[in-house]
Motif scaffolding. Structure first.
Motif, PDB file in Angstrom:
ATOM      1  N   MET A   1     120.802 -15.292  95.093  1.00  0.00           N
ATOM      2  CA  MET A   1     120.210 -13.973  95.383  1.00  0.00           C
ATOM      3  C   MET A   1     120.586 -12.947  94.313  1.00  0.00           C
ATOM      4  O   MET A   1     121.744 -12.919  93.888  1.00  0.00           O
ATOM      5  CB  MET A   1     120.731 -13.471  96.743  1.00  0.00           C
ATOM      6  CG  MET A   1     119.915 -13.953  97.926  1.00  0.00           C
ATOM      7  SD  MET A   1     118.219 -13.318  97.929  1.00  0.00           S
ATOM      8  CE  MET A   1     117.301 -14.720  97.308  1.00  0.00           C
ATOM      9  N   ARG A  65     101.917 -11.380 100.509  1.00  0.00           N
ATOM     10  CA  ARG A  65     103.336 -11.748 100.471  1.00  0.00           C
ATOM     11  C   ARG A  65     103.530 -12.429  99.117  1.00  0.00           C
ATOM     12  O   ARG A  65     102.800 -13.380  98.791  1.00  0.00           O
ATOM     13  CB  ARG A  65     103.619 -12.730 101.604  1.00  0.00           C
ATOM     14  CG  ARG A  65     104.993 -13.332 101.545  1.00  0.00           C
ATOM     15  CD  ARG A  65     105.079 -14.476 102.548  1.00  0.00           C
ATOM     16  NE  ARG A  65     106.429 -14.964 102.640  1.00  0.00           N
ATOM     17  CZ  ARG A  65     106.767 -16.130 103.168  1.00  0.00           C
ATOM     18  NH1 ARG A  65     105.846 -16.900 103.692  1.00  0.00           N
ATOM     19  NH2 ARG A  65     108.015 -16.495 103.208  1.00  0.00           N
ATOM     20  N   ALA A  67     106.075 -14.138  96.135  1.00  0.00           N
ATOM     21  CA  ALA A  67     107.378 -14.711  95.758  1.00  0.00           C
ATOM     22  C   ALA A  67     107.370 -15.010  94.269  1.00  0.00           C
ATOM     23  O   ALA A  67     106.365 -15.479  93.727  1.00  0.00           O
ATOM     24  CB  ALA A  67     107.634 -15.986  96.547  1.00  0.00           C
ATOM     25  N   ALA A  85     113.792  -7.581  94.475  1.00  0.00           N
ATOM     26  CA  ALA A  85     114.169  -8.269  95.713  1.00  0.00           C
ATOM     27  C   ALA A  85     114.262  -7.296  96.885  1.00  0.00           C
ATOM     28  O   ALA A  85     114.198  -7.701  98.040  1.00  0.00           O
ATOM     29  CB  ALA A  85     115.492  -8.998  95.517  1.00  0.00           C
ATOM     30  N   GLN A  86     114.397  -5.999  96.588  1.00  0.00           N
ATOM     31  CA  GLN A  86     114.482  -5.008  97.668  1.00  0.00           C
ATOM     32  C   GLN A  86     113.112  -4.457  98.074  1.00  0.00           C
ATOM     33  O   GLN A  86     113.020  -3.571  98.910  1.00  0.00           O
ATOM     34  CB  GLN A  86     115.396  -3.857  97.235  1.00  0.00           C
ATOM     35  CG  GLN A  86     116.830  -4.329  97.043  1.00  0.00           C
ATOM     36  CD  GLN A  86     117.804  -3.205  96.782  1.00  0.00           C
ATOM     37  OE1 GLN A  86     117.397  -2.075  96.529  1.00  0.00           O
ATOM     38  NE2 GLN A  86     119.086  -3.515  96.834  1.00  0.00           N
ATOM     39  N   ASP A  88     109.740  -4.555 100.003  1.00  0.00           N
ATOM     40  CA  ASP A  88     109.169  -5.233 101.176  1.00  0.00           C
ATOM     41  C   ASP A  88     107.989  -6.092 100.744  1.00  0.00           C
ATOM     42  O   ASP A  88     107.130  -5.636  99.999  1.00  0.00           O
ATOM     43  CB  ASP A  88     108.635  -4.191 102.178  1.00  0.00           C
ATOM     44  CG  ASP A  88     109.748  -3.663 103.060  1.00  0.00           C
ATOM     45  OD1 ASP A  88     110.848  -4.259 103.043  1.00  0.00           O
ATOM     46  OD2 ASP A  88     109.514  -2.655 103.741  1.00  0.00           O
ATOM     47  N   GLU A  91     109.765 -11.508  97.312  1.00  0.00           N
ATOM     48  CA  GLU A  91     111.039 -12.212  97.231  1.00  0.00           C
ATOM     49  C   GLU A  91     111.217 -12.771  95.819  1.00  0.00           C
ATOM     50  O   GLU A  91     110.238 -13.088  95.143  1.00  0.00           O
ATOM     51  CB  GLU A  91     111.176 -13.304  98.285  1.00  0.00           C
ATOM     52  CG  GLU A  91     110.042 -14.288  98.358  1.00  0.00           C
ATOM     53  CD  GLU A  91     110.243 -15.291  99.500  1.00  0.00           C
ATOM     54  OE1 GLU A  91     110.892 -16.311  99.256  1.00  0.00           O
ATOM     55  OE2 GLU A  91     109.732 -15.046 100.614  1.00  0.00           O
ATOM     56  N   HIS A  93     113.490 -15.432  93.275  1.00  0.00           N
ATOM     57  CA  HIS A  93     114.414 -16.566  93.132  1.00  0.00           C
ATOM     58  C   HIS A  93     114.663 -16.733  91.635  1.00  0.00           C
ATOM     59  O   HIS A  93     113.923 -17.485  90.975  1.00  0.00           O
ATOM     60  CB  HIS A  93     113.795 -17.840  93.692  1.00  0.00           C
ATOM     61  CG  HIS A  93     113.404 -17.730  95.138  1.00  0.00           C
ATOM     62  ND1 HIS A  93     114.156 -18.248  96.150  1.00  0.00           N
ATOM     63  CD2 HIS A  93     112.330 -17.142  95.728  1.00  0.00           C
ATOM     64  CE1 HIS A  93     113.573 -17.997  97.315  1.00  0.00           C
ATOM     65  NE2 HIS A  93     112.460 -17.325  97.080  1.00  0.00           N
ATOM     66  N   HIS A 106     114.523 -23.212  92.482  1.00  0.00           N
ATOM     67  CA  HIS A 106     113.750 -21.977  92.655  1.00  0.00           C
ATOM     68  C   HIS A 106     112.244 -22.265  92.675  1.00  0.00           C
ATOM     69  O   HIS A 106     111.501 -21.692  93.469  1.00  0.00           O
ATOM     70  CB  HIS A 106     114.102 -20.978  91.548  1.00  0.00           C
ATOM     71  CG  HIS A 106     115.485 -20.421  91.703  1.00  0.00           C
ATOM     72  ND1 HIS A 106     116.221 -19.941  90.648  1.00  0.00           N
ATOM     73  CD2 HIS A 106     116.264 -20.273  92.800  1.00  0.00           C
ATOM     74  CE1 HIS A 106     117.399 -19.512  91.094  1.00  0.00           C
ATOM     75  NE2 HIS A 106     117.440 -19.718  92.395  1.00  0.00           N
TER      76      HIS A 106
END
Ligand code: ADE
Length: 415
Positions: A1, A65, A67, A85-86, A88, A91, A93, A106
């Protein structure tokens, strides 16, 4: 993370880039109002930079969404990863310097999300989907690939009859070739070399291996910095073009004892090998800007370095051949992203605006058959129009006489 303590510095960097990305900003605003990507999962294996963070936020604003994992272990900007990463809906990796196992883990984490759309810089993610979740590939709306290297791999998948989703060849669209490759790579590769070494290029001989769109940019900028430039090519048309541009064109073995700085930009493998290293001058600098760290044959370089290897400056390793030293930059990885910050945001604005519109088109446009597809020309035109508007550049409009002339035909004796 990612380390949350770095997030504030990352936000500053993302905001700095955002100020140079007006086209992506306008798309993000429209996406926020229209939410064209609601309910969609986008997975991106890209360089984790401030510019990429702005793309991810545009996709998230559209309802996706999203990533992100790294397309290269050395290109991640950790503070940017922390800030992103913060966000909303996003995400991340990725960690700068991650080892091979972490890199693969990842990519796998993104495959496990069963994305509707994938974005790639090197085709690792779309390859992983086909290897690890082949039943999911046909369910995807599509994939996108932004490098020459990645497209070679996608074409191979297609040739073997194993490509199971549509892939947009972003690498071959106008924005990538004309702007990203020529101006982005041209400047950022020199930036990486100069940050790492602080060499004066004027008066030196720079050997550019590969004269595709990126090679053209690198050669042009190296000449602009006062270097004598030698181009090495395997393709006769590109070699002729380089010659007509005024560059000296030589086989790489004959350029080997002439160059002070060698830059590989071929998308191929084993471009600089033992036989080249044996001929190079003391102090020669080796840099790669192709996607993978295979263009400079590193095992062969270690083999000729009988006196050992030492990191003499950050990202500068000296290989001791006994009577000479050769300096390898960024461990043979993409020098512009490992030793500098990648392409300037102005350039990535056009690339990532194109990619954001491509994601929308894959999701909302007509179904495409599995296989490689060109980016719709309408997207290129729209991005160019928006960029010109942001720059305040106005265009002529054809007169009605010109329009009629263009749509007429017949035997034309002239006036
Ligand atoms: N590829 C080259 N430069 C880049 C950048 N600044 N961000 C993301 N990907 C890149």
């Amino acid at each position: 993370m990612p380390d949350a303590a770095l997030a504030a510095a990352g936000e500053d960097r993302i905001a700095w880039a955002a100020a140079q990305m007006p086209v992506l900003r306008s798309i993000r605003e429209r996406f926020a109002a229209e939410r064209p990507l609601e309910g969609v999962t986008v997975a991106a294996c890209l360089h984790v930079t401030a510019e990429t963070a702005n793309l991810v936020r545009a996709l998230v604003a559209g309802g996706a969404r999203t990533a992100l994992c790294a397309a290269n272990p050395l290109s991640t900007q950790d503070e940017v990863a922390a800030a992103l990463a913060q966000t909303d809906g996003a995400e991340v990796h990725a960690a700068r310097g991650e080892d091979a196992d972490a890199y693969v883990a990842h990519v796998q984490a993104l495959v496990a999300l069963e994305p509707d759309v994938t974005l790639d810089d090197g085709a690792d993610l779309v390859s992983a989907v086909h290897l690890l979740a082949p039943a999911h590939a046909p369910r995807m709306r599509g994939a996108m690939e932004e490098t020459t290297t990645g497209l070679l791999r996608v074409r191979q998948l297609e040739a073997e009859g194993r490509l199971r989703c549509p892939v947009l060849a972003v690498n071959e669209c106008w924005a990538e070739r004309m702007l990203n490759d020529r101006f982005g790579t041209g400047q950022s590769v020199l930036d990486g070399i100069l940050r790492a070494t602080n060499l004066l290029l004027a008066g030196r001989t720079v050997v550019v291996l590969g004269y595709g769109w990126t090679g053209r940019g690198v050669a042009l900028r190296a000449r602009g910095a006062g270097a004598a430039v030698i181009v090495c090519e395997v393709d006769p048309m590109r070699a002729l073009e380089a010659r007509m541009e005024g560059f000296e064109v030589l086989p790489s073995l004959r350029a080997a004892d002439r160059g002070d700085v060698f830059i590989t930009v071929t998308g191929s493998t084993g471009v600089l090998r033992g036989e080249h290293f044996e001929r190079m001058k003391d102090g020669a600098v080796l840099a790669n800007a192709g996607h993978f760290d295979v263009e400079i044959d590193l095992p062969a370089l270690r083999e000729v370095a009988r006196g050992g290897v030492r990191e003499v400056l950050p990202l500068v390793e000296s290989y001791d051949l006994g009577d000479r030293r050769l300096h390898l930059l960024a461990r043979g990885r993409v020098v512009n992203l490992a030793a500098a910050l990648g392409h300037p945001a102005e350039v990535m604005d056009v690339s990532f605006a194109t990619q954001a519109l491509c994601v929308e088109d894959l999701v909302r446009g007509a179904d495409r058959a599995p296989g490689l597809h060109a980016v719709p020309e309408a997207i290129d035109r729209e991005v160019a129009r928006l960029k010109l508007a942001a720059l305040g550049v106005e265009l002529d409009r054809p007169t009605s006489e010109q329009q009629a002339y263009r749509s007429s035909w017949g035997v034309h004796p002239g006036r």
